[in-house]
Write a protein that holds these residues in place. Structure first.
Motif, PDB file in Angstrom:
ATOM      1  N   PRO A   1      65.981 -82.230  13.165  1.00 57.44           N
ATOM      2  CA  PRO A   1      65.269 -81.180  12.354  1.00 57.44           C
ATOM      3  C   PRO A   1      66.239 -80.974  11.111  1.00 57.44           C
ATOM      4  O   PRO A   1      67.500 -80.840  11.223  1.00 57.44           O
ATOM      5  CB  PRO A   1      65.198 -79.734  13.003  1.00 57.44           C
ATOM      6  CG  PRO A   1      66.305 -80.191  14.269  1.00 57.44           C
ATOM      7  CD  PRO A   1      66.261 -81.481  14.470  1.00 57.44           C
TER       8      PRO A   1
ATOM      9  N   HIS B   1      64.132 -75.734   9.446  1.00 54.66           N
ATOM     10  CA  HIS B   1      63.237 -75.152  10.806  1.00 54.66           C
ATOM     11  C   HIS B   1      63.110 -73.654  10.696  1.00 54.66           C
ATOM     12  O   HIS B   1      63.881 -72.971   9.701  1.00 54.66           O
ATOM     13  CB  HIS B   1      64.031 -75.606  12.071  1.00 54.66           C
ATOM     14  CG  HIS B   1      65.385 -75.228  12.122  1.00 54.66           C
ATOM     15  ND1 HIS B   1      65.869 -73.797  12.483  1.00 54.66           N
ATOM     16  CD2 HIS B   1      66.649 -75.799  11.823  1.00 54.66           C
ATOM     17  CE1 HIS B   1      67.157 -73.727  12.380  1.00 54.66           C
ATOM     18  NE2 HIS B   1      67.512 -74.925  12.139  1.00 54.66           N
TER      19      HIS B   1
ATOM     20  N   ASP C   1      61.515 -82.759  10.237  1.00 54.30           N
ATOM     21  CA  ASP C   1      62.414 -83.627  10.961  1.00 54.30           C
ATOM     22  C   ASP C   1      62.943 -84.952  10.061  1.00 54.30           C
ATOM     23  O   ASP C   1      61.849 -85.620   9.492  1.00 54.30           O
ATOM     24  CB  ASP C   1      62.140 -83.860  12.195  1.00 54.30           C
ATOM     25  CG  ASP C   1      61.824 -82.669  13.094  1.00 54.30           C
ATOM     26  OD1 ASP C   1      62.260 -81.419  12.553  1.00 54.30           O
ATOM     27  OD2 ASP C   1      61.147 -82.781  14.141  1.00 54.30           O
TER      28      ASP C   1
END
Length: 311
Positions: A204, A207, A176
């Motif tokens: 983010p 991910h 993030d």
């Protein structure tokens, strides 16, 4: 002077004849021509030292607060001796920044906090905690009242534990981006009462295909009153802050957008106590607004207690 090869005086626009007096005493004088401030004077001295091949430069004030006899205290560490240790961060430090006047050092670290420490006393004078993960960069504005922070939350926490929803795992499995800013100011001329504001956005960057955590935005405003002293060693600072937090809906096949996402507002009275080398901070948070999507468990009361010891 036996401990120095050359004495350099940077004249910041004086009009009392000081440059001539310094030259008569054998010092090298660089005149700025007008008042430009301590930062410009120090930069000029550093530039002179680099251009003339000096190995060490020692900066001394001209108001009789520094003494030539103490120069060896700075030179000794170059030979491998530690003169002073600044304590305050209980976890690894990820970034360091000096204030323009060199009187403060700001640290950001793995405990998600930015702290500023007075370089002369070694005491902590500022703490910024509106960060949900590591702080990897920090800095000062010219008057040290405004700053920005930058960081990354790494996918180090376990996000594969069985039988848990992704948003309740220890980690999210995502990397993030953290962007923040802070500002503080005075409420009274003597600085004994002040205010602060800070905010941080988290989103983010990378991910899992099956799970993307929702974005988060946290804002904090507060006020404090310092100067409640009891004797020579005990000082108490009451603090009141208001926190507003937004969290977006999760995504991905393993996410539960209908049961994630919220907006919350909390009022948090707190107190900071300094007793010699010990600093204790206590805070109680009370929810005054909750707008939670779907089926979620939230705490309406939060309590925080931290203690620090400076060695």
């Amino acid at each position: 002077m036996d401990v120095a090869d050359e004495v350099l005086i940077v004249d910041d626009g004086s009009d009392d004849g000081s440059p001539d007096v310094c030259r008569a005493l054998g010092a090298t004088v660089v005149e700025l021509g007008r008042t430009m401030g301590v930062g410009a004077a120090i930069r000029t001295a550093f530039t002179y030292a680099v251009e003339h091949g000096f190995d060490v430069i020692v900066v001394m004030a001209g108001n009789n607060k520094d003494f030539p006899e103490h120069i060896t205290n700075l030179i000794d560490p170059i030979a491998g001796r530690v003169v002073k240790t600044l304590a305050g961060h209980p976890s690894p430090i990820r970034c360091v920044a000096f204030s323009p006047d060199g009187k403060l050092i700001a640290f950001g670290g793995a405990d998600n906090l930015v702290r500023a420490i007075d370089t002369t006393t070694g005491q902590q004078v500022l703490q910024n905690g509106a960060h949900s993960d590591w702080v990897l960069d920090t800095g000062f504005s010219p008057d040290m009242s405004t700053g920005v922070t930058f960081g990354l939350k790494l996918p180090t926490g376990d996000s594969t534990y069985p039988n848990f929803d992704p948003d309740t795992e220890i980690g999210t499995g995502s990397t993030d981006l953290l962007l923040g800013a802070f500002h503080r100011g005075r409420l009274t001329e003597d600085g004994k009462a002040g205010y602060f504001a800070r905010a941080q956005w988290q989103t983010p960057l990378h991910h899992k295909t099956s799970y993307r955590p929702g974005q988060e935005l946290i804002g904090v405003v507060g006020a404090y009153a310092r100067g409640w002293s009891f004797g020579e060693h005990l000082a108490v600072t009451p603090i009141l802050q208001l926190t507003a937090a937004y969290r977006g809906h999760d995504g991905g096949t393993d996410g539960h957008p209908e049961d994630t996402g919220s907006t919350r507002v909390l009022v948090s009275p707190g107190v900071e106590v300094h007793l010699n080398k010990v600093r204790i901070y206590a805070e109680a948070g009370f929810s005054v607004h909750d707008n939670v999507s779907g089926n979620q468990l939230v705490s309406r009361r939060n309590f925080k207690l931290t203690a620090f010891y400076s060695f």
